[in-house]
Write a protein that holds these residues in place. Structure first.
Motif, mmCIF file in Angstrom:
data_model
loop_
_atom_site.group_PDB
_atom_site.id
_atom_site.type_symbol
_atom_site.label_atom_id
_atom_site.label_comp_id
_atom_site.label_asym_id
_atom_site.label_seq_id
_atom_site.Cartn_x
_atom_site.Cartn_y
_atom_site.Cartn_z
ATOM 1 N N LEU A 130 0.940 -1.341 0.018
ATOM 2 C CA LEU A 130 0.053 -0.093 -0.086
ATOM 3 C C LEU A 130 0.985 1.342 0.097
ATOM 4 N N GLY A 131 1.937 1.261 0.816
ATOM 5 C CA GLY A 131 3.148 2.320 0.851
ATOM 6 C C GLY A 131 3.531 2.730 -0.674
ATOM 7 N N SER A 132 4.057 1.467 -1.347
ATOM 8 C CA SER A 132 4.471 1.661 -2.762
ATOM 9 C C SER A 132 3.445 2.393 -3.802
ATOM 10 N N GLY A 133 2.065 1.819 -3.429
ATOM 11 C CA GLY A 133 1.104 2.428 -4.126
ATOM 12 C C GLY A 133 1.009 3.794 -4.353
ATOM 13 N N GLY A 134 1.311 4.351 -2.934
ATOM 14 C CA GLY A 134 1.237 5.787 -2.783
ATOM 15 C C GLY A 134 2.055 6.496 -3.676
ATOM 16 N N PHE A 135 3.279 6.156 -4.092
ATOM 17 C CA PHE A 135 4.126 6.739 -5.100
ATOM 18 C C PHE A 135 3.611 6.705 -6.512
ATOM 19 N N VAL A 136 2.474 5.788 -6.636
ATOM 20 C CA VAL A 136 1.776 5.767 -8.102
ATOM 21 C C VAL A 136 0.631 6.317 -8.149
ATOM 22 N N PHE A 137 -0.240 6.142 -7.122
ATOM 23 C CA PHE A 137 -1.839 6.978 -7.341
ATOM 24 C C PHE A 137 -1.728 8.034 -6.293
ATOM 25 N N GLY A 138 -0.629 8.278 -5.479
ATOM 26 C CA GLY A 138 -0.954 9.642 -4.619
ATOM 27 C C GLY A 138 -1.167 9.068 -3.198
ATOM 28 N N TRP A 139 -0.708 9.843 -2.428
ATOM 29 C CA TRP A 139 -0.874 9.447 -1.058
ATOM 30 C C TRP A 139 -2.424 9.337 -0.367
ATOM 31 N N ASP A 140 -3.178 10.201 -0.901
ATOM 32 C CA ASP A 140 -4.612 10.278 -0.535
ATOM 33 C C ASP A 140 -5.330 9.091 -0.997
ATOM 34 N N ARG A 141 -4.961 8.500 -2.197
ATOM 35 C CA ARG A 141 -5.481 7.371 -2.703
ATOM 36 C C ARG A 141 -4.832 5.980 -1.717
ATOM 37 N N ALA A 142 -3.609 5.945 -1.450
ATOM 38 C CA ALA A 142 -3.148 5.072 -0.638
ATOM 39 C C ALA A 142 -3.757 5.082 0.845
ATOM 40 N N MET A 143 -4.272 6.144 1.208
ATOM 41 C CA MET A 143 -4.849 6.222 2.523
ATOM 42 C C MET A 143 -6.307 5.476 2.419
#
Length: 291
Positions: free
Chosen positions: A169-182
């Motif tokens: 989920l943390g790695s996905g934050g770099f791709v989709f943005g941290w709001d989407r990761a949350m």
């Protein structure tokens, strides 16, 4: 030297069909949760599905293809660790998930409200994964990998799964943005809780252990007033050395208050221990009518 052999009972045609239908429904529901709710709103999942979503987004290749290819090693690990039936059930479930994702991916979002999509995507996906697990399959390889690592690391399976998913989920934050990761973390948490409900069932049972100086009267009251059977376990007081009849019975959460009332009426000094039980089965386990 004595050779021990295990005789595995073959599944009946009815049980095989029931498993196939259940895992099919599970795979379809997970695919709907991902492709109709989460992915169109750039909310992703944990586990191998989350890795597949990230790779598909970055490369532009088919999500269904990534879901299938990345799970192949875990199906093999599942075969080595948990047997052929589990591996076949998991392989079938992953195939259903991959094929349905190929058809549904890129379809219109059911809602453009990110919070609603997060909640309902997590619920629907969790139901799908829970159904697959309940009927002997698995729709995510991270759980299989966690079982393997558990033998070599000083962490529980649940802790290993949590660490892996936090990394994904943390790695996905770099791709989709941290709001989407949350949002994705919320979806993962919802799905995690829903899986527990589906696997363990809504009809949660509890086991009650009662140590009393009036065991016969207590057992009779439980039978007559609760309609529940009880079993004696013979023990010995660690301090007094006296023999004790320990009463063990299984109750629903709605019956807990009435059981406590019965115990207080018969023996206020009785020791009561109640613990959660995810499932109780057996031909002799049934509630008798009470009047």
């Amino acid at each position: 030297m004595t050779t021990l052999t295990k005789n595995h009972k073959r599944l009946t045609l009815f049980h095989i069909l029931k498993r196939i239908i259940a895992i099919t429904i599970g795979g379809l529901l997970m695919s709907v949760g991902l492709n109709i709710f989460l992915i169109p709103n750039q909310v992703f999942d944990g586990g191998i599905a989350g890795i597949s979503i990230i790779l598909s987004h970055v490369s532009g290749l088919s999500l269904g293809l990534f879901l299938f290819i990345l799970h192949i090693p875990f199906i093999y690990i599942g075969y080595k660790q948990m047997g052929k039936t589990f591996a076949l059930s998991t392989g079938y479930g992953i195939s259903i998930l991959s094929i349905s994702t190929t058809f549904l991916h890129g379809s219109l979002a059911f809602t453009n409200d990110v919070l609603l999509a997060t909640v309902f995507g997590g619920i629907i996906g969790g139901i799908g994964v829970g159904i697959a697990i309940r009927y002997g399959g698995c729709l995510d390889g991270v759980e299989i990998l966690a079982i393997l690592f558990n033998k070599k690391l000083p962490f529980s399976v649940g802790e290993i799964i949590m660490f892996m998913n936090l990394f994904i989920l943390g790695s996905g934050g770099f791709v989709f943005g941290w709001d989407r990761a949350m949002y994705s973390l919320i979806a993962y948490f919802i799905a995690f809780k829903v899986i527990d409900i589906v696997v363990e069932g809504l009809d949660e049972m509890k086991s009650a252990w009662i140590i009393s100086d009036c065991p016969e009267e207590m057992k009779e009251a439980i039978s007559q007033r609760l309609g529940r059977g009880a079993t004696y376990i013979y023990g010995e007081g660690g301090f007094s050395g006296d023999g004790k009849k320990i009463i063990v019975c299984y109750i629903s959460r709605l019956e807990e208050a009435k059981l406590k009332t019965i115990i207080e009426e018969i023996d206020e000094a009785a020791l009561l221990s109640i613990s959660h039980v995810s499932e109780v089965r057996g031909a002799n386990f049934k509630k008798k009518d009470i009047h």
